[in-house]
Design a protein around this motif. Structure first.
Motif, PDB file in Angstrom:
ATOM      1  N   SER A 143      20.895 -32.313  54.322  1.00 38.05           N
ATOM      2  CA  SER A 143      22.025 -31.376  54.456  1.00 38.05           C
ATOM      3  C   SER A 143      21.614 -30.138  55.238  1.00 38.05           C
ATOM      4  CB  SER A 143      22.561 -30.976  53.071  1.00 38.05           C
ATOM      5  OG  SER A 143      22.891 -32.106  52.312  1.00 38.05           O
ATOM      6  N   LEU A 144      21.025 -30.377  56.412  1.00 39.09           N
ATOM      7  CA  LEU A 144      20.478 -29.298  57.225  1.00 39.09           C
ATOM      8  C   LEU A 144      20.714 -29.606  58.699  1.00 39.09           C
ATOM      9  CD1 LEU A 144      18.686 -26.738  57.554  1.00 39.09           C
ATOM     10  CD2 LEU A 144      16.697 -28.255  57.443  1.00 39.09           C
ATOM     11  N   TRP A 145      21.339 -28.648  59.404  1.00 37.72           N
ATOM     12  CA  TRP A 145      21.633 -28.838  60.824  1.00 37.72           C
ATOM     13  C   TRP A 145      21.428 -27.514  61.553  1.00 37.72           C
ATOM     14  CZ3 TRP A 145      24.674 -30.104  56.715  1.00 37.72           C
ATOM     15  CH2 TRP A 145      24.864 -31.475  56.464  1.00 37.72           C
ATOM     16  N   ALA A 146      21.085 -27.586  62.832  1.00 40.10           N
ATOM     17  CA  ALA A 146      20.898 -26.362  63.614  1.00 40.10           C
ATOM     18  C   ALA A 146      21.046 -26.663  65.098  1.00 40.10           C
ATOM     19  CB  ALA A 146      19.521 -25.750  63.338  1.00 40.10           C
ATOM     20  N   VAL A 147      21.397 -25.641  65.845  1.00 41.14           N
ATOM     21  CA  VAL A 147      21.384 -25.667  67.305  1.00 41.14           C
ATOM     22  C   VAL A 147      20.694 -24.396  67.781  1.00 41.14           C
ATOM     23  CG1 VAL A 147      22.802 -25.423  69.389  1.00 41.14           C
ATOM     24  CG2 VAL A 147      23.414 -27.120  67.654  1.00 41.14           C
ATOM     25  N   ALA A 148      19.823 -24.541  68.757  1.00 45.71           N
ATOM     26  CA  ALA A 148      19.121 -23.403  69.358  1.00 45.71           C
ATOM     27  C   ALA A 148      19.214 -23.524  70.868  1.00 45.71           C
ATOM     28  CB  ALA A 148      17.652 -23.379  68.917  1.00 45.71           C
ATOM     29  N   ASP A 149      19.445 -22.403  71.515  1.00 41.53           N
ATOM     30  CA  ASP A 149      19.620 -22.356  72.969  1.00 41.53           C
ATOM     31  C   ASP A 149      18.658 -21.328  73.529  1.00 41.53           C
ATOM     32  OD1 ASP A 149      20.438 -22.082  75.572  1.00 41.53           O
ATOM     33  OD2 ASP A 149      22.523 -21.622  75.136  1.00 41.53           O
ATOM     34  N   GLY A 150      17.604 -21.815  74.227  1.00 41.14           N
ATOM     35  CA  GLY A 150      16.640 -20.910  74.837  1.00 41.14           C
ATOM     36  C   GLY A 150      17.310 -19.992  75.831  1.00 41.14           C
ATOM     37  N   MET A 151      16.897 -18.760  75.855  1.00 39.51           N
ATOM     38  CA  MET A 151      17.579 -17.746  76.641  1.00 39.51           C
ATOM     39  C   MET A 151      17.399 -18.003  78.128  1.00 39.51           C
ATOM     40  SD  MET A 151      16.815 -14.366  74.313  1.00 39.51           S
ATOM     41  CE  MET A 151      17.704 -13.272  75.407  1.00 39.51           C
TER      42      MET A 151
END
Length: 255
Positions: free
Chosen positions: A35-43
């Motif tokens: 039950s864990l989700w994420a999105v990351a966008d490098g600058m």
């Protein structure tokens, strides 16, 4: 398997470099079993954005078992603060101003979800056919809107779309937080701005309404590419299924 008072989670994630950029600086985490989700966008425009987003996702993926949702949120905060510290050090070693990444995290336990974010990666909730943006962008353009400035000439000036928070952006990391009580059939979308800058919220809602998680993720990426694909694109689609089919529809405001 789900126990009493549990929600069954189904999710799918897609990430595409887009049609313009050579390096994919987006990263995601898709762990329905935890039950864990994420999105990351490098600058964009900075050194090693792909390193930053990968570090963010890796740190969140390393969260160990916790007794409850508040402890999981605290662990996520601690890990992101640690990544912030390491990215600040890496930028100093490389003699650059910033190595950073946006982040949006969704964590669920039982019938509750908490979410954390910094930057302009977003979290949406589709409930009863209505799409709601649960986060707000940490960006100069958003700050202008909050101060009741027009969205046209002033907000459209170069640089006004710069993000104002990111992991690695400043010595002290600020994360916003919100909570939501989950209902049967709720659909969450975590995404980078490579999707939302290319696809309207109405089109996003139409896709989520008509499709299962896997198909929706594919269709969202395809829609962004069809509209130009000028940035990296990430979509994580998450659906909640209540075995007891209870109607839990209380939405709590962000903290």
């Amino acid at each position: 398997m789900t126990g009493a008072n549990e929600i069954r989670w189904i999710s799918a994630a897609r990430c595409h470099v887009g049609l313009v950029r050579e390096i994919n600086e987006d990263a995601f985490l898709d762990r329905p079993e935890r039950s864990l989700w994420a999105v990351a966008d490098g600058m964009g425009g900075h050194e090693a954005g792909d390193l930053a987003s990968a570090m963010v996702v890796s740190a969140l993926d390393g969260i160990g078992p916790q007794p409850g949702l508040p402890e999981l949120v605290a662990a996520a905060r601690d890990r992101l603060k640690d990544v912030n510290r390491r990215l600040r050090g890496e930028a100093l070693l490389r003699d650059v101003n910033i190595i950073g990444s946006t982040v949006v995290v969704l964590i669920a336990r039982a019938r509750s979800c908490s979410y954390l974010w910094a930057g302009d990666s977003r979290l949406y909730l589709l409930r009863h056919g209505r799409l709601t943006l649960l986060t707000h962008d940490h960006s100069q353009a958003e700050e202008f809107r909050w101060r009741d400035h027009s969205q046209d000439e002033e907000a459209a000036q170069p640089g006004h779309n710069l993000i104002t928070r990111a992991v690695g952006g400043l010595d002290m990391l600020e994360l916003d937080e919100g909570t939501v009580t989950v209902g049967d059939g709720d659909i969450f979308l975590l995404c980078s701005d490579g999707l939302t800058n290319q696809v309207s919220e109405q089109d996003i809602a139409n896709v989520l309404l008509r499709s299962d998680c896997s198909t929706a993720a594919d269709m969202l990426i395809a829609a962004a590419l069809k509209s130009g694909g000028r940035d990296n694109i990430t979509a994580v689609v998450v659906r909640a299924e209540d075995p007891d089919n209870s109607d839990m529809t209380v939405l709590n405001p962000g903290l």
